[in-house]
Motif scaffolding. Structure first.
Motif, PDB file in Angstrom:
ATOM      1  N   ARG A 168       0.735  -1.118  -0.047  1.00  0.00           N
ATOM      2  CA  ARG A 168      -0.172  -0.031  -0.049  1.00  0.00           C
ATOM      3  C   ARG A 168       0.811   1.361  -0.088  1.00  0.00           C
ATOM      4  N   GLU A 183       2.066   1.761  -3.406  1.00  0.00           N
ATOM      5  CA  GLU A 183       1.014   2.461  -4.132  1.00  0.00           C
ATOM      6  C   GLU A 183       0.842   4.013  -3.985  1.00  0.00           C
ATOM      7  N   LEU A 184       0.978   4.258  -2.600  1.00  0.00           N
ATOM      8  CA  LEU A 184       0.917   5.716  -2.380  1.00  0.00           C
ATOM      9  C   LEU A 184       2.081   6.494  -3.120  1.00  0.00           C
ATOM     10  N   GLU A 203      -7.367   7.771   2.415  1.00  0.00           N
ATOM     11  CA  GLU A 203      -7.929   6.531   3.022  1.00  0.00           C
ATOM     12  C   GLU A 203      -6.996   5.554   3.013  1.00  0.00           C
ATOM     13  N   LEU A 204      -6.127   5.215   1.926  1.00  0.00           N
ATOM     14  CA  LEU A 204      -4.797   4.370   2.035  1.00  0.00           C
ATOM     15  C   LEU A 204      -3.953   4.899   3.336  1.00  0.00           C
ATOM     16  N   GLN A 251      -5.676   3.688   6.657  1.00  0.00           N
ATOM     17  CA  GLN A 251      -5.678   2.477   6.580  1.00  0.00           C
ATOM     18  C   GLN A 251      -4.303   1.799   7.165  1.00  0.00           C
ATOM     19  N   VAL A 252      -3.299   2.242   6.500  1.00  0.00           N
ATOM     20  CA  VAL A 252      -1.809   1.816   6.670  1.00  0.00           C
ATOM     21  C   VAL A 252      -1.475   2.240   8.259  1.00  0.00           C
TER      22      VAL A 252
END
Length: 365
Positions: A198, A201-202, A334-335, A338-339
Motif C-alpha cells: 500500500r 502504491e501511495l 484513505e490508504l 488504513q496503513v
C-alpha cells in the motif's frame, strides 16, 4: 648236458671193481646203491639249495621292491603328514579367526540390542525434544518476521505428529498445544507485506495528486461578462449610429466585468498552500515520497513509533497542500489512514503452556 642219472651210472661203473666173487659183487652193489642214494640225496640237496637260493633271490628282490615301495609310501606319508600338519595349522588359525569373529558378532549383537532398547526407551524423549526445538525455532522466526505464521505452522505440525504417535502420556502436551493454538489464532498481527504494498502504491500516486495551488489557478472566473452581446444582438437590423450608442452604453459594463475577473475571492483553510511556487511544488511531492518511504522502512524494521510519526506527517501534508475535492487525493488519504490504523505494535503470543508441558513430559512427570 648229461643228466644226473647218467653221471651217477658213469661214476658207479668207473668206481666198481671187477667181479671176483659173489660177496664182493654184493658189496659193490650195495656200495653202488649207497653211492647212488648219496648222489641222489646230494643232488636233491643241491636242487633244494638251488631252489632255495632262487627263492631267496626272488624274496630279496621282493623285499627290495617292497622296501622301495615302503620308502616311497613313507615319503608320501611324510608329505601327507606335513600337508596335514599345515592344514591343521591353517584350520586352527581359521578356527581362531572364526572364534574372534563370533566373539565380535556377539559383542555387536549385544551393542545393537542395547541400542534398540535405548531407542525404545528414549522414543518419547526424542519426540518431546524435537517438538520443543521446533517450537523454539518457530518462536524466533515469528519474532524476526513479526508474523504469527511460523509459530502457527509449528504448533499445527506438532499437534499432527503427536496425534500420529498416539502416546497416552503425551495427552497433556496435546491439550496445551490446542490451547496455545487457539490463542495464537486469536491474535491479529498486521500483515507487513500488504502494508508495504500500500505504501508503494501511495508513492506511485504522489505524482498524480493535484495540488491545491495548481487547482485554484486553473479555475475559471466566477462570473462571465454581461452585456457584451448587446451590440451584436441588434447588429443585423440597426444602423451605424445605433451601434455606436450601444457600444457607448456597454463599455462601462464590460470594463467592470474585466476588473472583476482580475480579482477572485475564495475561502481557503490553508493560505500557505496557495503561495507555493512551481519549484516548491516539486520539492513538496518529493518530500511526501520520502516520508512514505521512511514509513515503509520503519515498518520493515519493526519501528512502529517512527512509522506512525512519518505517516502522520504525510497525512498532514496531504490534507494541507493537496486538493481535498479530488478523487485521487481522497483515495490516497484513505490508504494512509488504513496503513496508520494497522501499523501497530502487537506482542506475539508465546506457547509457554506447551513448553511447560513438554518440560514436564521430558522430566518424566
Amino acid at each position: 648236458m648229461p643228466t644226473i642219472a647218467a653221471t651217477v651210472n658213469q661214476a658207479a661203473s668207473s668206481a666198481a671193481p671187477p667181479p671176483s666173487a659173489p660177496s664182493t659183487s654184493r658189496r659193490d652193489a650195495l656200495r653202488n646203491w649207497a653211492l647212488i642214494v648219496a648222489s641222489v640225496v646230494a643232488l636233491g640237496a643241491l636242487g633244494v639249495g638251488w631252489n632255495t637260493q632262487q627263492r631267496l633271490r626272488v624274496l630279496e628282490k621282493e623285499l627290495v621292491k617292497r622296501q622301495q615301495d615302503s620308502q616311497g609310501e613313507a615319503a608320501q606319508a611324510l608329505l601327507l603328514a606335513k600337508q596335514a600338519q599345515d592344514a591343521s595349522r591353517e584350520a586352527g588359525a581359521r578356527v581362531a579367526l572364526l572364534d574372534a569373529r563370533v566373539s565380535e558378532a556377539a559383542l555387536q549383537r549385544t551393542q545393537i540390542e542395547d541400542l534398540i532398547q535405548s531407542l525404545a526407551r528414549s522414543r518419547d524423549e526424542n519426540v518431546v525434544a524435537d517438538v520443543d526445538a521446533a517450537l523454539r525455532v518457530a518462536l524466533q522466526q515469528s519474532a524476526i518476521t513479526g508474523s504469527t505464521e511460523p509459530l502457527l505452522q509449528a504448533l499445527q505440525q506438532a499437534d499432527d505428529r503427536l496425534a500420529r504417535y498416539n502416546q497416552p502420556r503425551l495427552e497433556r502436551v496435546r491439550r496445551a498445544l490446542a490451547r496455545d493454538l487457539d490463542r495464537v489464532k486469536a491474535v491479529g498481527v498486521s500483515d507487513l507485506s500488504s502494508l508495504t504494498l500500500r505504501l508503494d502504491e501511495l508513492v506511485r500516486l504522489v505524482d498524480e495528486l493535484p495540488l491545491l495551488a495548481a487547482t485554484e489557478s486553473r479555475r475559471a472566473p466566477s462570473a462571465a461578462p454581461r452585456g457584451a452581446s448587446a451590440p451584436e444582438a441588434g447588429a443585423s437590423g440597426a444602423s451605424w449610429n445605433d451601434h455606436l450608442v450601444a457600444w457607448w452604453d456597454a463599455w462601462p459594463v464590460r470594463l467592470w466585468e474585466e476588473m472583476r475577473s482580475l480579482v477572485r475571492v475564495a475561502r481557503v483553510q490553508q493560505p500557505e498552500a496557495l503561495l507555493l511556487a512551481p519549484e516548491q511544488m516539486y520539492f513538496l511531492r518529493e518530500n511526501l515520497k520520502l516520508r512514505l518511504l521512511n514509513a515503509r522502512l520503519a515498518l520493515l524494521s519493526r519501528q512502529y513509533a517512527t512509522a506512525q510519526a512519518d505517516l502522520r506527517d504525510a497525512q498532514a501534508a496531504l490534507e494541507r497542500y493537496f486538493d481535498p475535492a479530488s478523487r485521487r487525493v481522497q483515495v490516497a488519504s484513505e490508504l494512509l489512514k488504513q496503513v496508520a490504523s494497522q501499523a501497530r505494535q502487537v506482542s506475539l503470543p508465546r506457547p509457554d503452556e506447551t513448553l511447560a508441558a513438554l518440560a514436564a513430559a521430558a522430566a518424566g512427570r
